[in-house]
Motif scaffolding. Structure first.
Motif, short mmCIF file in Angstrom:
data_model
loop_
_atom_site.label_atom_id
_atom_site.label_comp_id
_atom_site.label_asym_id
_atom_site.label_seq_id
_atom_site.Cartn_x
_atom_site.Cartn_y
_atom_site.Cartn_z
N GLU A 18 -0.07 13.66 8.40
CA GLU A 18 -0.97 12.61 7.85
C GLU A 18 -0.91 11.94 6.59
N GLU A 19 -0.56 12.86 5.52
CA GLU A 19 -0.42 12.37 4.31
C GLU A 19 1.32 11.55 3.94
N VAL A 20 1.31 10.59 3.46
CA VAL A 20 2.49 9.80 3.23
C VAL A 20 2.76 9.95 1.60
N TYR A 21 3.97 10.46 1.41
CA TYR A 21 4.50 10.57 0.06
C TYR A 21 5.65 10.09 -0.25
N VAL A 22 5.85 9.42 -1.61
CA VAL A 22 7.34 8.83 -1.79
C VAL A 22 7.66 9.30 -3.09
N ALA A 23 8.79 9.55 -3.65
CA ALA A 23 9.00 10.30 -5.09
C ALA A 23 9.75 9.01 -5.74
N TYR A 24 9.55 9.17 -7.12
CA TYR A 24 10.18 8.14 -7.97
C TYR A 24 10.61 9.13 -9.19
N LYS A 25 11.53 9.09 -9.69
CA LYS A 25 12.15 9.75 -11.04
C LYS A 25 11.60 11.27 -11.16
N ASP A 27 9.03 12.39 -9.79
CA ASP A 27 7.62 12.72 -9.54
C ASP A 27 7.40 12.05 -8.00
N ILE A 28 6.11 12.98 -7.45
CA ILE A 28 5.82 12.46 -6.07
C ILE A 28 4.39 11.91 -6.14
N TYR A 29 4.39 10.89 -5.31
CA TYR A 29 2.93 9.99 -5.41
C TYR A 29 2.52 9.93 -3.70
N ASP A 30 1.30 10.07 -3.81
CA ASP A 30 0.69 9.94 -2.50
C ASP A 30 0.37 8.49 -2.14
N ARG A 67 -0.58 2.87 -9.27
CA ARG A 67 -1.83 2.35 -8.47
C ARG A 67 -2.09 3.73 -7.49
N PHE A 68 -0.95 4.69 -7.47
CA PHE A 68 -1.19 5.89 -6.64
C PHE A 68 -1.22 7.10 -7.63
N GLN A 69 -1.91 8.13 -6.92
CA GLN A 69 -2.09 9.33 -7.50
C GLN A 69 -0.42 10.26 -7.50
N LYS A 70 -0.24 10.83 -8.84
CA LYS A 70 0.85 11.67 -8.80
C LYS A 70 0.32 12.74 -8.38
N ILE A 71 0.87 13.58 -7.44
CA ILE A 71 0.46 14.81 -6.72
C ILE A 71 1.61 15.95 -6.95
#
Length: 76
Positions: A18-25, A27-30, A67-71
């Motif tokens: 259900e969760e959708v995550y992406v990473a950048y540098k 860090d993982i963001y929800d 805009r997104f929470q770093k998880i």
């Protein structure tokens, strides 16, 4: 904070969980709450992966991640 391998991150692609995550540098963001990431795709970008190398082609800057929470972090 979570720590995920790239293989584990790939499961958060909008299809398998259900969760959708992406990473950048590293860090993982929800991005689950974003209508732009519905079904795990945002234009030609896919969720569940590190988008660091793709950002220079985007019409926005890295500030979009504010805009997104770093998880978590991508485990090396």
């Amino acid at each position: 904070m979570k720590e995920l391998t790239k293989s584990q991150l790939a499961l958060y692609n909008g299809q398998d969980k259900e969760e959708v995550y992406v990473a950048y540098k590293g860090d993982i963001y929800d991005v689950s709450s974003s209508r732009l990431w519905k079904n795990g795709k945002h234009y030609e970008h896919w969720a569940g992966q590190d988008l660091t190398d793709e950002l220079p082609e985007a019409p926005h800057t890295e500030k979009v991640f504010e805009r997104f929470q770093k998880i978590g972090k991508v485990k090396k």
